[in-house]
Write a protein that holds these residues in place. Sequence first.
Motif, PDB file in Angstrom:
ATOM      1  N   ALA A   1      -2.133   3.894   5.566  1.00 26.54           N
ATOM      2  CA  ALA A   1      -1.070   2.881   5.535  1.00 26.54           C
ATOM      3  C   ALA A   1       0.268   3.481   5.933  1.00 26.54           C
ATOM      4  O   ALA A   1       1.044   2.874   6.679  1.00 26.54           O
ATOM      5  N   LEU A   2       0.541   4.675   5.443  1.00 23.78           N
ATOM      6  CA  LEU A   2       1.811   5.322   5.772  1.00 23.78           C
ATOM      7  C   LEU A   2       1.866   5.694   7.246  1.00 23.78           C
ATOM      8  O   LEU A   2       2.903   5.521   7.908  1.00 23.78           O
TER       9      LEU A   2
ATOM     10  N   LEU B   1       9.127   6.758  -1.833  1.00 23.42           N
ATOM     11  CA  LEU B   1       8.156   7.831  -1.575  1.00 23.42           C
ATOM     12  C   LEU B   1       8.818   9.189  -1.366  1.00 23.42           C
ATOM     13  O   LEU B   1       8.136  10.218  -1.427  1.00 23.42           O
ATOM     14  N   ILE B   2      10.116   9.217  -1.105  1.00 19.09           N
ATOM     15  CA  ILE B   2      10.802  10.503  -0.927  1.00 19.09           C
ATOM     16  C   ILE B   2      10.723  11.334  -2.205  1.00 19.09           C
ATOM     17  O   ILE B   2      10.794  12.559  -2.173  1.00 19.09           O
TER      18      ILE B   2
ATOM     19  N   PRO C   1       7.523  14.120   3.205  1.00 15.70           N
ATOM     20  CA  PRO C   1       7.954  14.424   4.574  1.00 15.70           C
ATOM     21  C   PRO C   1       7.578  13.330   5.568  1.00 15.70           C
ATOM     22  O   PRO C   1       8.361  13.008   6.466  1.00 15.70           O
ATOM     23  N   MET C   2       6.388  12.745   5.398  1.00 17.85           N
ATOM     24  CA  MET C   2       5.980  11.685   6.326  1.00 17.85           C
ATOM     25  C   MET C   2       6.849  10.444   6.136  1.00 17.85           C
ATOM     26  O   MET C   2       7.260   9.805   7.110  1.00 17.85           O
ATOM     27  N   ALA C   3       7.152  10.103   4.895  1.00 22.96           N
ATOM     28  CA  ALA C   3       8.032   8.965   4.641  1.00 22.96           C
ATOM     29  C   ALA C   3       9.396   9.195   5.280  1.00 22.96           C
ATOM     30  O   ALA C   3      10.004   8.273   5.839  1.00 22.96           O
TER      31      ALA C   3
ATOM     32  N   LEU D   1       0.816  -1.221   0.000  1.00 18.32           N
ATOM     33  CA  LEU D   1       0.000   0.000   0.000  1.00 18.32           C
ATOM     34  C   LEU D   1       0.844   1.263   0.000  1.00 18.32           C
ATOM     35  O   LEU D   1       0.299   2.368  -0.132  1.00 18.32           O
ATOM     36  N   LEU D   2       2.163   1.116   0.136  1.00 18.90           N
ATOM     37  CA  LEU D   2       3.053   2.285   0.175  1.00 18.90           C
ATOM     38  C   LEU D   2       3.492   2.663  -1.239  1.00 18.90           C
ATOM     39  O   LEU D   2       4.667   2.660  -1.586  1.00 18.90           O
ATOM     40  N   ALA D   3       2.522   2.988  -2.057  1.00 13.59           N
ATOM     41  CA  ALA D   3       2.772   3.426  -3.425  1.00 13.59           C
ATOM     42  C   ALA D   3       1.949   4.687  -3.663  1.00 13.59           C
ATOM     43  O   ALA D   3       0.830   4.798  -3.147  1.00 13.59           O
TER      44      ALA D   3
END
Length: 223
Positions: free
Chosen positions: A103-104, A124-125, A134-136, A91-93
């Motif tokens: 998910a993140l 994700l950066i 920023p959250m990643a 889900l990290l796409a």
Amino acid sequence: GLAVAALLTMRSAALTAAPKLLRFMDTIRDYRRIDIGWALLAIGGDPQEIASRTIPLLVDEDTDLCFHAGRLCASASPAEARRQVSRLIPLLAPEKLAGRLSALEAVWGLAPEAHEAVPALSRLIDCDQPHVAPMAAKVLGDIGSEAAVAIPILLGRLARKPPGHDKAARSAFCEAIGKMGPSAQSAIPRLLAELREAPLASSPGRELDRNDQRVVRTLLFAL
């Protein structure tokens, strides 16, 4: 809330209340489940029982709840936390995170056991969706030295000219690098360059605005 606080003061003596608390957790799906979970963990409740009741909250619409559920799960059962990270990685796409960051946020909460997610988080950066990069970076920072392979990607974002991020985002990237500790020594030249380029008060009558202060603080922290 008061009942949970009372149980916490009793510590292991309150363990007889654990079965009732677990049953109560099964009837609710909000922050009370997190509070009760931490209380159960403190009094010696079954970690696996506690962790299993946090799993449904990892995909809740309330992203803050996802984070706190992840952190509780990681503390209660590291093995279960790692299983949940594996489940969440697909889900990290960017296309799956659009407009929904649950998910993140959940992986951020699971960060102490989220080493497997480092490659997905690193990708994700380079995401330009609001808040994602920023959250990643924050997740990578909380993972710590085991996320050091992401340093070149973080530095690449910082080096973009003109700056590709607002000051809060740049602070997040610098802070993430700093949290990786000595394994991030290769970033020192770039961080020093950032510090030289950052707005600095040059006279007694001039003050940095809050965002500039934040960038300078995180740079100094990272160094």
